[in-house]
Design a protein around this motif. Structure first.
Motif, PDB file in Angstrom:
ATOM      1  N   MET A 113     -18.289 -26.305 -11.057  1.00  0.00           N
ATOM      2  CA  MET A 113     -19.307 -26.375  -9.905  1.00  0.00           C
ATOM      3  C   MET A 113     -19.083 -27.575  -9.426  1.00  0.00           C
ATOM      4  O   MET A 113     -19.356 -28.649 -10.065  1.00  0.00           O
ATOM      5  N   ILE A 163     -25.355 -23.940  -6.357  1.00  0.00           N
ATOM      6  CA  ILE A 163     -23.901 -24.666  -7.407  1.00  0.00           C
ATOM      7  C   ILE A 163     -23.227 -23.550  -7.344  1.00  0.00           C
ATOM      8  O   ILE A 163     -23.375 -22.450  -7.324  1.00  0.00           O
ATOM      9  N   ASN A 165     -18.846 -22.090  -6.856  1.00  0.00           N
ATOM     10  CA  ASN A 165     -17.576 -22.617  -7.496  1.00  0.00           C
ATOM     11  C   ASN A 165     -16.341 -23.127  -6.972  1.00  0.00           C
ATOM     12  O   ASN A 165     -16.433 -22.917  -6.083  1.00  0.00           O
TER      13      ASN A 165
END
Length: 210
Positions: A113, A163, A165
């Motif tokens: 992340m 947050i 990926n």
């Protein structure tokens, strides 16, 4: 396309997001994980337009290249789908595949992340500044991305940071593959979406102790 367990207002969106090449999507086999994008046609202002979820392929139909798979995670916004539900889909619906190590698109931090400014995620916005810290959590890549106009006050408000990926960032902007190969302590910037990324070797990042 038939989606078992979906309501009529929920479909897989085949072409809106960046996705792997057709030949890669057609080569997926039983046991592989692929990510599908389920469009939400009736959402509130703060809800996403689609929910992206992983499906494990359980069957590949001969000749047609169609797949049957099992949803591996519990949806957040789609109440009519549940983990374990059977999904029928085609190669064109695959939004992401697991990239094997050695592939030119593979990143060591790809499944981890990053902290991303909300400004980067606005429509027509782009990332102009990013740096990598030494992460203190296994799931953290250490990458921090900004649009470039944020103030200290803006960044200090946690509601302005998301947050995200790493591979999802590449879905939005494939040019990030260059800077995202950088090690902790590196930083990159550019003027706009069409500019070349420039490494900032003298950037005074304070690395966290391992």
């Amino acid at each position: 396309m038939e989606l078992r367990g979906c309501r009529k207002n929920e479909t897989i969106e085949p072409e809106y997001f960046f996705h792997p090449k057709l030949k890669d999507r057609q080569k997926q086999k039983k046991g592989d994980l692929v990510r599908l994008h389920f469009v939400l046609n009736h959402t509130s202002e703060n809800d996403p337009r689609a929910e992206r979820m992983w499906v494990e392929i359980t069957e590949k139909k001969l000749f047609s290249h169609k797949y049957i798979g099992i949803l591996t995670n519990q949806p957040t916004y789609i109440n009519s789908l549940h983990a374990g539900d059977k999904i029928d889909f085609e190669p064109k619906h695959i939004g992401r595949i697991i990239i094997p190590k050695g592939d030119q698109r593979w990143l060591d931090s790809g499944e981890k992340m990053a902290l991303v400014s909300n400004k980067c995620l606005e429509e027509s916005a782009c990332d102009r500044w990013l740096y990598r810290e030494t992460p203190d959590r296994e799931e953290d890549s250490g990458w921090r991305l900004f649009e470039g106009t944020e103030t200290d006050k803006y960044n200090s408000d946690s509601s302005n940071i998301r947050i995200v990926n790493i591979y999802s960032l590449l879905d939005k902007d494939p040019s990030l593959i260059t800077p995202l190969r950088g090690a902790p302590g590196t930083a990159f910037e550019r003027e706009n979406i069409n500019s070349r990324w420039i490494r900032q070797d003298r950037w005074p990042v304070q690395l966290k102790q391992m």
